[in-house]
Write a protein that holds these residues in place. Sequence first.
Motif, PDB file in Angstrom:
ATOM      1  N   PRO A  78       0.824  -1.209   0.000  1.00  0.00           N
ATOM      2  CA  PRO A  78       0.000   0.000   0.000  1.00  0.00           C
ATOM      3  C   PRO A  78       0.861   1.262   0.000  1.00  0.00           C
ATOM      4  CG  PRO A  78      -0.854  -1.553   1.588  1.00  0.00           C
ATOM      5  CD  PRO A  78       0.465  -2.118   1.093  1.00  0.00           C
ATOM      6  N   CYS A  79       0.445   2.216  -0.793  1.00  0.00           N
ATOM      7  CA  CYS A  79       1.198   3.464  -0.909  1.00  0.00           C
ATOM      8  C   CYS A  79       0.214   4.565  -1.292  1.00  0.00           C
ATOM      9  CB  CYS A  79       2.282   3.321  -1.988  1.00  0.00           C
ATOM     10  SG  CYS A  79       1.656   3.051  -3.660  1.00  0.00           S
ATOM     11  N   VAL A  80       0.719   5.757  -1.449  1.00  0.00           N
ATOM     12  CA  VAL A  80      -0.065   6.815  -2.082  1.00  0.00           C
ATOM     13  C   VAL A  80       0.453   6.923  -3.501  1.00  0.00           C
ATOM     14  CG1 VAL A  80      -0.634   9.266  -2.120  1.00  0.00           C
ATOM     15  CG2 VAL A  80      -0.498   8.056   0.068  1.00  0.00           C
ATOM     16  N   LEU A  81      -0.459   6.804  -4.447  1.00  0.00           N
ATOM     17  CA  LEU A  81      -0.077   6.759  -5.855  1.00  0.00           C
ATOM     18  C   LEU A  81      -0.708   7.922  -6.620  1.00  0.00           C
ATOM     19  CD1 LEU A  81       0.936   5.461  -8.486  1.00  0.00           C
ATOM     20  CD2 LEU A  81      -0.929   3.810  -8.314  1.00  0.00           C
ATOM     21  N   SER A  82       0.145   8.750  -7.172  1.00  0.00           N
ATOM     22  CA  SER A  82      -0.327   9.857  -8.002  1.00  0.00           C
ATOM     23  C   SER A  82      -0.343   9.392  -9.460  1.00  0.00           C
ATOM     24  CB  SER A  82       0.629  11.043  -7.808  1.00  0.00           C
ATOM     25  OG  SER A  82       0.455  11.972  -8.842  1.00  0.00           O
ATOM     26  N   THR A  83      -1.439   9.669 -10.151  1.00  0.00           N
ATOM     27  CA  THR A  83      -1.566   9.227 -11.546  1.00  0.00           C
ATOM     28  C   THR A  83      -1.534  10.442 -12.482  1.00  0.00           C
ATOM     29  OG1 THR A  83      -3.984   9.408 -11.513  1.00  0.00           O
ATOM     30  CG2 THR A  83      -3.029   7.296 -10.856  1.00  0.00           C
ATOM     31  N   GLY A  84      -1.225  10.209 -13.730  1.00  0.00           N
ATOM     32  CA  GLY A  84      -1.314  11.272 -14.727  1.00  0.00           C
ATOM     33  C   GLY A  84      -2.781  11.629 -14.961  1.00  0.00           C
ATOM     34  N   GLY A  85      -3.014  12.848 -15.413  1.00  0.00           N
ATOM     35  CA  GLY A  85      -4.379  13.332 -15.572  1.00  0.00           C
ATOM     36  C   GLY A  85      -5.268  12.520 -16.509  1.00  0.00           C
ATOM     37  N   GLY A  86      -4.648  11.722 -17.386  1.00  0.00           N
ATOM     38  CA  GLY A  86      -5.444  10.941 -18.329  1.00  0.00           C
ATOM     39  C   GLY A  86      -5.693   9.508 -17.883  1.00  0.00           C
ATOM     40  N   ALA A  87      -5.065   9.119 -16.790  1.00  0.00           N
ATOM     41  CA  ALA A  87      -5.049   7.703 -16.411  1.00  0.00           C
ATOM     42  C   ALA A  87      -6.448   7.139 -16.117  1.00  0.00           C
ATOM     43  CB  ALA A  87      -4.138   7.501 -15.204  1.00  0.00           C
ATOM     44  N   PHE A  88      -7.285   7.928 -15.476  1.00  0.00           N
ATOM     45  CA  PHE A  88      -8.574   7.410 -14.998  1.00  0.00           C
ATOM     46  C   PHE A  88      -9.640   7.396 -16.088  1.00  0.00           C
ATOM     47  CE2 PHE A  88     -11.773   7.010 -11.427  1.00  0.00           C
ATOM     48  CZ  PHE A  88     -11.136   5.958 -10.794  1.00  0.00           C
ATOM     49  N   LEU A  89      -9.262   7.807 -17.291  1.00  0.00           N
ATOM     50  CA  LEU A  89     -10.217   7.804 -18.400  1.00  0.00           C
ATOM     51  C   LEU A  89     -10.445   6.402 -18.934  1.00  0.00           C
ATOM     52  CD1 LEU A  89      -9.521  10.797 -18.188  1.00  0.00           C
ATOM     53  CD2 LEU A  89      -9.483  10.905 -20.660  1.00  0.00           C
ATOM     54  N   SER A  90      -9.452   5.574 -18.780  1.00  0.00           N
ATOM     55  CA  SER A  90      -9.529   4.226 -19.330  1.00  0.00           C
ATOM     56  C   SER A  90     -10.242   3.295 -18.353  1.00  0.00           C
ATOM     57  CB  SER A  90      -8.107   3.747 -19.631  1.00  0.00           C
ATOM     58  OG  SER A  90      -7.885   2.445 -19.173  1.00  0.00           O
ATOM     59  N   GLU A  91     -11.200   2.542 -18.882  1.00  0.00           N
ATOM     60  CA  GLU A  91     -11.956   1.621 -18.032  1.00  0.00           C
ATOM     61  C   GLU A  91     -11.017   0.565 -17.444  1.00  0.00           C
ATOM     62  OE1 GLU A  91     -15.146  -0.475 -19.940  1.00  0.00           O
ATOM     63  OE2 GLU A  91     -15.928  -1.177 -18.008  1.00  0.00           O
ATOM     64  N   LYS A  92     -10.090   0.122 -18.286  1.00  0.00           N
ATOM     65  CA  LYS A  92      -9.109  -0.859 -17.832  1.00  0.00           C
ATOM     66  C   LYS A  92      -8.326  -0.324 -16.626  1.00  0.00           C
ATOM     67  CE  LYS A  92      -4.860  -2.891 -19.646  1.00  0.00           C
ATOM     68  NZ  LYS A  92      -3.949  -2.712 -20.791  1.00  0.00           N
ATOM     69  N   ASN A  93      -7.887   0.928 -16.730  1.00  0.00           N
ATOM     70  CA  ASN A  93      -7.136   1.512 -15.614  1.00  0.00           C
ATOM     71  C   ASN A  93      -8.007   1.654 -14.372  1.00  0.00           C
ATOM     72  OD1 ASN A  93      -4.940   1.664 -17.271  1.00  0.00           O
ATOM     73  ND2 ASN A  93      -5.003   3.890 -17.541  1.00  0.00           N
ATOM     74  N   ARG A  94      -9.276   2.009 -14.572  1.00  0.00           N
ATOM     75  CA  ARG A  94     -10.156   2.138 -13.399  1.00  0.00           C
ATOM     76  C   ARG A  94     -10.329   0.785 -12.710  1.00  0.00           C
ATOM     77  NH1 ARG A  94     -13.011   5.402 -17.025  1.00  0.00           N
ATOM     78  NH2 ARG A  94     -14.676   3.869 -17.277  1.00  0.00           N
ATOM     79  N   GLU A  95     -10.375  -0.282 -13.510  1.00  0.00           N
ATOM     80  CA  GLU A  95     -10.489  -1.617 -12.918  1.00  0.00           C
ATOM     81  C   GLU A  95      -9.220  -1.996 -12.169  1.00  0.00           C
ATOM     82  OE1 GLU A  95     -11.560  -4.092 -16.214  1.00  0.00           O
ATOM     83  OE2 GLU A  95     -13.647  -3.404 -16.176  1.00  0.00           O
ATOM     84  N   ILE A  96      -8.083  -1.678 -12.763  1.00  0.00           N
ATOM     85  CA  ILE A  96      -6.792  -1.948 -12.112  1.00  0.00           C
ATOM     86  C   ILE A  96      -6.760  -1.256 -10.754  1.00  0.00           C
ATOM     87  CG2 ILE A  96      -4.314  -1.401 -12.215  1.00  0.00           C
ATOM     88  CD1 ILE A  96      -4.502  -1.796 -15.292  1.00  0.00           C
ATOM     89  N   VAL A  97      -7.140   0.001 -10.747  1.00  0.00           N
ATOM     90  CA  VAL A  97      -7.117   0.798  -9.520  1.00  0.00           C
ATOM     91  C   VAL A  97      -8.082   0.216  -8.485  1.00  0.00           C
ATOM     92  CG1 VAL A  97      -7.820   3.052  -8.576  1.00  0.00           C
ATOM     93  CG2 VAL A  97      -6.304   2.948 -10.567  1.00  0.00           C
ATOM     94  N   ALA A  98      -9.260  -0.190  -8.940  1.00  0.00           N
ATOM     95  CA  ALA A  98     -10.292  -0.677  -8.017  1.00  0.00           C
ATOM     96  C   ALA A  98      -9.879  -1.980  -7.338  1.00  0.00           C
ATOM     97  CB  ALA A  98     -11.609  -0.859  -8.757  1.00  0.00           C
ATOM     98  N   GLN A  99      -9.000  -2.733  -7.981  1.00  0.00           N
ATOM     99  CA  GLN A  99      -8.574  -4.017  -7.408  1.00  0.00           C
ATOM    100  C   GLN A  99      -7.932  -3.858  -6.035  1.00  0.00           C
ATOM    101  OE1 GLN A  99      -5.993  -5.845 -10.314  1.00  0.00           O
ATOM    102  NE2 GLN A  99      -7.705  -6.112 -11.728  1.00  0.00           N
TER     103      GLN A  99
END
Length: 171
Positions: A78-99
């Motif tokens: 567990p950490c604090v993770l900063s993402t690029g401004g476009g990262a959360f647009l992708s459904e795949k990335n949102r799923e990765i994050v939600a895991q």
Amino acid sequence: DLTERLKKTVVLVGMMGAGKTAVGTALARLLRVPFRDSDEEIVKAAQRSIAEIFERDGEPFFRARESEVLARLVRGEPCVLSTGGGAFLSEKNREIVAQAGVSVWLRVDIDLLWQRVRHKTTRPLLRTPNPRATLQSLYEARVPFYALADLVVDSAPDISVEAMAQRVLET
Ligand code: S3P
């Protein structure tokens, strides 16, 4: 709540200029967990700047690396993770994050974002004839995706980085 959140990675999402890196660094210190930045990891692996990656390899290449980095970091401790401004647009990335993460949208209004990014030249997406208009249209297109985050924390013009980090904790 804080103890619950410590078991998960806190993933900061939102526009460029929202303060993901600055607030993330402060938040990681408060939570006593490592701070990670997906842009920084991409730069490290590619051995060139974000602007160079966009220029030489193209945005699709950048997005592919971004997904890989997110998947790797979210699987780690567990950490604090900063993402690029476009990262959360992708459904795949949102799923990765939600895991393995709690996503937090740092919501900042467009005027404040513009004040923060207007003098910076590092953002390839804003290298357009009218960067203010570009920022505005990116903002409008992205808000519906950022709104899918688990939590929303609002910024204000006069709030310090530390106070923003504190706000995230209290949300
Ligand atoms: C991008 C934002 C940048 C970086 C890249 C693309 C975007 O990160 O990932 O330039 O699509 O908004 P920051 O949000 O940290 O500036």
